[in-house]
Design a protein around this motif. Sequence first.
Motif, PDB file in Angstrom:
ATOM      1  N   VAL A  90     -30.225  37.956  26.479  1.00 32.82           N
ATOM      2  CA  VAL A  90     -28.981  37.906  25.512  1.00 32.82           C
ATOM      3  C   VAL A  90     -28.012  38.236  26.221  1.00 32.82           C
ATOM      4  CG1 VAL A  90     -29.030  40.020  24.535  1.00 32.82           C
ATOM      5  CG2 VAL A  90     -28.015  38.177  22.781  1.00 32.82           C
ATOM      6  N   GLY A  91     -28.265  38.913  27.044  1.00 37.39           N
ATOM      7  CA  GLY A  91     -27.322  39.935  27.746  1.00 37.39           C
ATOM      8  C   GLY A  91     -26.085  38.343  28.432  1.00 37.39           C
ATOM      9  N   THR A  92     -27.231  37.592  28.982  1.00 40.30           N
ATOM     10  CA  THR A  92     -27.162  37.457  30.544  1.00 40.30           C
ATOM     11  C   THR A  92     -26.629  36.156  30.004  1.00 40.30           C
ATOM     12  OG1 THR A  92     -28.869  38.168  31.458  1.00 40.30           O
ATOM     13  CG2 THR A  92     -27.497  35.527  33.144  1.00 40.30           C
ATOM     14  N   ILE A  93     -26.491  35.269  28.642  1.00 39.96           N
ATOM     15  CA  ILE A  93     -26.698  33.879  28.169  1.00 39.96           C
ATOM     16  C   ILE A  93     -25.292  35.005  27.489  1.00 39.96           C
ATOM     17  CG2 ILE A  93     -26.420  32.789  25.473  1.00 39.96           C
ATOM     18  CD1 ILE A  93     -29.628  33.053  25.925  1.00 39.96           C
ATOM     19  N   ILE A  94     -24.861  35.839  27.258  1.00 34.62           N
ATOM     20  CA  ILE A  94     -23.414  36.182  26.789  1.00 34.62           C
ATOM     21  C   ILE A  94     -22.434  35.976  27.570  1.00 34.62           C
ATOM     22  CG2 ILE A  94     -21.927  38.088  25.626  1.00 34.62           C
ATOM     23  CD1 ILE A  94     -24.390  38.286  23.651  1.00 34.62           C
ATOM     24  N   LEU A  95     -22.767  36.642  28.821  1.00 30.02           N
ATOM     25  CA  LEU A  95     -22.252  36.428  30.236  1.00 30.02           C
ATOM     26  C   LEU A  95     -21.704  35.474  30.900  1.00 30.02           C
ATOM     27  CD1 LEU A  95     -20.498  38.342  32.376  1.00 30.02           C
ATOM     28  CD2 LEU A  95     -22.898  38.733  33.929  1.00 30.02           C
ATOM     29  N   ILE A  96     -22.718  35.041  30.575  1.00 31.43           N
ATOM     30  CA  ILE A  96     -22.471  33.371  31.439  1.00 31.43           C
ATOM     31  C   ILE A  96     -21.378  32.444  30.718  1.00 31.43           C
ATOM     32  CG2 ILE A  96     -23.811  31.199  31.821  1.00 31.43           C
ATOM     33  CD1 ILE A  96     -25.860  33.055  32.979  1.00 31.43           C
ATOM     34  N   ALA A  97     -22.258  32.161  29.485  1.00 34.52           N
ATOM     35  CA  ALA A  97     -21.053  31.492  28.217  1.00 34.52           C
ATOM     36  C   ALA A  97     -19.494  31.930  27.837  1.00 34.52           C
ATOM     37  CB  ALA A  97     -21.943  31.758  26.777  1.00 34.52           C
ATOM     38  N   SER A  98     -19.490  33.496  27.699  1.00 36.22           N
ATOM     39  CA  SER A  98     -17.973  34.462  28.212  1.00 36.22           C
ATOM     40  C   SER A  98     -17.150  33.863  28.936  1.00 36.22           C
ATOM     41  CB  SER A  98     -18.032  35.425  28.262  1.00 36.22           C
ATOM     42  OG  SER A  98     -18.962  36.264  26.771  1.00 36.22           O
ATOM     43  N   LYS A 128     -19.128  28.554  23.726  1.00 32.28           N
ATOM     44  CA  LYS A 128     -18.509  29.299  21.768  1.00 32.28           C
ATOM     45  C   LYS A 128     -19.820  29.416  21.349  1.00 32.28           C
ATOM     46  CE  LYS A 128     -15.478  29.996  18.883  1.00 32.28           C
ATOM     47  NZ  LYS A 128     -16.554  30.386  17.556  1.00 32.28           N
ATOM     48  N   THR A 129     -20.447  28.337  20.959  1.00 28.08           N
ATOM     49  CA  THR A 129     -22.066  28.219  20.366  1.00 28.08           C
ATOM     50  C   THR A 129     -23.001  29.407  20.974  1.00 28.08           C
ATOM     51  OG1 THR A 129     -21.207  26.109  19.433  1.00 28.08           O
ATOM     52  CG2 THR A 129     -23.078  27.419  18.835  1.00 28.08           C
ATOM     53  N   ALA A 130     -23.090  29.424  22.473  1.00 24.45           N
ATOM     54  CA  ALA A 130     -23.922  30.610  22.304  1.00 24.45           C
ATOM     55  C   ALA A 130     -23.363  31.687  22.119  1.00 24.45           C
ATOM     56  CB  ALA A 130     -24.517  29.910  23.793  1.00 24.45           C
ATOM     57  N   ILE A 131     -21.822  32.119  22.392  1.00 28.61           N
ATOM     58  CA  ILE A 131     -22.408  33.347  22.265  1.00 28.61           C
ATOM     59  C   ILE A 131     -22.040  33.847  21.057  1.00 28.61           C
ATOM     60  CG2 ILE A 131     -19.611  34.670  21.970  1.00 28.61           C
ATOM     61  CD1 ILE A 131     -18.765  33.567  24.281  1.00 28.61           C
ATOM     62  N   ASP A 132     -21.530  32.933  19.886  1.00 23.41           N
ATOM     63  CA  ASP A 132     -21.662  33.079  18.418  1.00 23.41           C
ATOM     64  C   ASP A 132     -23.190  33.402  17.518  1.00 23.41           C
ATOM     65  OD1 ASP A 132     -18.613  32.909  18.348  1.00 23.41           O
ATOM     66  OD2 ASP A 132     -19.288  31.161  17.596  1.00 23.41           O
ATOM     67  N   TYR A 133     -23.792  32.874  18.497  1.00 22.63           N
ATOM     68  CA  TYR A 133     -25.712  32.672  17.907  1.00 22.63           C
ATOM     69  C   TYR A 133     -25.989  33.978  19.461  1.00 22.63           C
ATOM     70  CZ  TYR A 133     -25.680  28.790  14.974  1.00 22.63           C
ATOM     71  OH  TYR A 133     -25.394  28.261  14.326  1.00 22.63           O
ATOM     72  N   SER A 134     -25.843  34.811  20.093  1.00 25.95           N
ATOM     73  CA  SER A 134     -26.403  35.681  20.926  1.00 25.95           C
ATOM     74  C   SER A 134     -25.831  36.892  20.698  1.00 25.95           C
ATOM     75  CB  SER A 134     -25.541  35.723  22.435  1.00 25.95           C
ATOM     76  OG  SER A 134     -25.980  34.333  23.270  1.00 25.95           O
TER      77      SER A 134
END
Length: 172
Positions: A90-98, A128-134
């Motif tokens: 989840v941290g990787t998803i947030i970082l890359i998506a951000s 942004k959707t990926a961040i919102d779900y992560s």
Amino acid sequence: RSMKPLPDAKLPEPTPGSKVSVLKFKNFTHLIGANIMRGFTTGIMGTAVTIGYYFECLDSSSSSILVLLTYLVLILGCGLYALVANRVKVGTIILIASICVAVLIPLMLIQINTVTFLLFYALAFLFKTAIDYSVPVAVTKLTSYDTVGQYSSGRMLLSNIGSIFASLICIP
């Protein structure tokens, strides 16, 4: 009427009388800036039509397309997140998506035309959707059952403050 209690579904009992300020949590205080920036991004995305009108990238027809595109990308983003969530931390998803959102939002105006604006808006909204779900998933790893309500309320308060800042900056 169709819901049946699960025999093993025991929720932890909150500690009676415990009052804790989220400002005492390092996880909360260290992420104040990140939560405000997430809200700022949400505010910019929320004022995309206003920005598009101002730079003459959008008109009444293309702004309708932007709204439709928002919902199509939201559906796509939910589906993609479901595919990626168990494969990537989840941290990787947030970082890359951000990082992607930070790069893509300014690119909406790299050329002042409708197609460029809509394309980069859609891509930014996808990430942004990926961040919102992560983020809610990450929150469950950062806080305990006893404090998750306070933590989430404080996080959303900061996010809404960021959205107000975006409106104050973007609309004028």
